[in-house]
Design an enzyme around this catalytic site. Sequence first.
Site, mmCIF file in Angstrom:
data_model
loop_
_atom_site.group_PDB
_atom_site.id
_atom_site.type_symbol
_atom_site.label_atom_id
_atom_site.label_comp_id
_atom_site.label_asym_id
_atom_site.label_seq_id
_atom_site.Cartn_x
_atom_site.Cartn_y
_atom_site.Cartn_z
ATOM 1 N N GLY A 1 43.081 50.834 37.486
ATOM 2 C CA GLY A 1 43.778 49.931 36.569
ATOM 3 C C GLY A 1 45.193 49.571 36.984
ATOM 4 O O GLY A 1 46.002 49.182 36.141
ATOM 5 N N HIS B 1 39.755 39.640 44.118
ATOM 6 C CA HIS B 1 38.849 40.284 45.077
ATOM 7 C C HIS B 1 39.638 40.659 46.331
ATOM 8 O O HIS B 1 40.418 39.851 46.837
ATOM 9 C CB HIS B 1 37.704 39.320 45.420
ATOM 10 C CG HIS B 1 36.688 39.927 46.321
ATOM 11 N ND1 HIS B 1 35.751 40.840 45.879
ATOM 12 C CD2 HIS B 1 36.483 39.786 47.661
ATOM 13 C CE1 HIS B 1 35.004 41.222 46.905
ATOM 14 N NE2 HIS B 1 35.431 40.603 47.993
ATOM 15 N N GLU C 1 28.334 32.326 38.233
ATOM 16 C CA GLU C 1 27.183 33.241 38.277
ATOM 17 C C GLU C 1 26.936 33.796 39.684
ATOM 18 O O GLU C 1 26.273 34.809 39.841
ATOM 19 C CB GLU C 1 25.931 32.538 37.756
ATOM 20 C CG GLU C 1 25.624 31.287 38.538
ATOM 21 C CD GLU C 1 24.492 30.502 37.932
ATOM 22 O OE1 GLU C 1 23.346 30.846 38.212
ATOM 23 O OE2 GLU C 1 24.760 29.545 37.179
ATOM 24 N N GLU D 1 48.077 42.112 45.909
ATOM 25 C CA GLU D 1 47.356 41.718 44.691
ATOM 26 C C GLU D 1 48.318 41.634 43.508
ATOM 27 O O GLU D 1 48.184 40.771 42.640
ATOM 28 C CB GLU D 1 46.228 42.722 44.388
ATOM 29 C CG GLU D 1 45.097 42.672 45.400
ATOM 30 C CD GLU D 1 43.938 43.591 45.042
ATOM 31 O OE1 GLU D 1 43.679 43.833 43.849
ATOM 32 O OE2 GLU D 1 43.266 44.078 45.969
HETATM 33 C C1 GAR Z 1 41.461 46.105 43.606
HETATM 34 O O1 GAR Z 1 41.729 46.175 44.983
HETATM 35 C C2 GAR Z 1 40.570 44.919 43.315
HETATM 36 O O2 GAR Z 1 40.825 43.800 44.127
HETATM 37 C C3 GAR Z 1 39.217 45.484 43.629
HETATM 38 O O3 GAR Z 1 39.248 46.798 43.119
HETATM 39 C C4 GAR Z 1 40.599 47.286 43.150
HETATM 40 C C5 GAR Z 1 40.953 47.750 41.761
HETATM 41 O O4 GAR Z 1 42.187 48.410 41.748
HETATM 42 N N1 GAR Z 1 38.180 44.710 43.041
HETATM 43 C C6 GAR Z 1 36.947 44.608 43.538
HETATM 44 O O5 GAR Z 1 36.592 45.188 44.535
HETATM 45 C C7 GAR Z 1 36.018 43.729 42.734
HETATM 46 N N2 GAR Z 1 34.836 43.452 43.472
HETATM 47 P P1 GAR Z 1 42.902 48.710 40.372
HETATM 48 O O6 GAR Z 1 41.870 49.355 39.444
HETATM 49 O O7 GAR Z 1 44.004 49.679 40.729
HETATM 50 O O8 GAR Z 1 43.420 47.416 39.799
#
Ligand code: GAR
Length: 192
Positions: free
Chosen positions: A20, A114, A147, A179
């Site tokens: 999170g 992503h 989708e 991110e």
């Molecule tokens: C992040 O790197 C996000 O981009 C990735 O999971 C991580 C979550 O980190 N998402 C995916 O892989 C979705 N397919 P967080 O829980 O610390 O935000």
Amino acid sequence: MEKLTGHNKLRTAVFISGTGSNLKNLIKFSKIKKTPISINLVISNINNANGLRYADKFNITKKIFNFEQVKDTEKKVLILLKKKRINLICLAGFMKILSKNFINKFDGTIINIHPSLLPKYKGLNTHARVIENNDKFAGCTVHYVTEKLDSGKIIMQKKIKVTAKDNPTSLAKKVLQQEYKLYPAAIMKIFN
Ligand code: GAR
């Protein structure tokens, strides 16, 4: 353009499955003056997801749905989203795939972050695949959710260099730092 105040900000739900840290970052973003969003709901498919503590800390309603009975669960989630008048869903490390029915029925926008330079490396293990393929660049993408997994229209991307010393763990850390800048920037781009 008319200024978004606390009353007319986009009511946002963040969906998580784990750490999170993007949720925490989006909460921070939702507190700054120029932000177009307020975060009113956190949904997790994992009942002890670490990220849930940010919902507690910032007094945001949190709900856990295990998504095992996808159809039933999504129905309940849609009712909750309606009740909370949510018009934006931000997926932030949410590791379940939402159905076509859910995406069509939700009355608002759904976006996702992503950890790859889409269309490269949809799905899982993105950083390991970057290293395996000796890619020169890695990065992250914010896109609309459709989708088709990780295939909706791209809103913004951030590219970083992969160095000879990088491994999937170091890369994941570096990309995650980006991110935190990209998700708020993408939201500003579409809603400001
Ligand atoms: C992040 O790197 C996000 O981009 C990735 O999971 C991580 C979550 O980190 N998402 C995916 O892989 C979705 N397919 P967080 O829980 O610390 O935000």
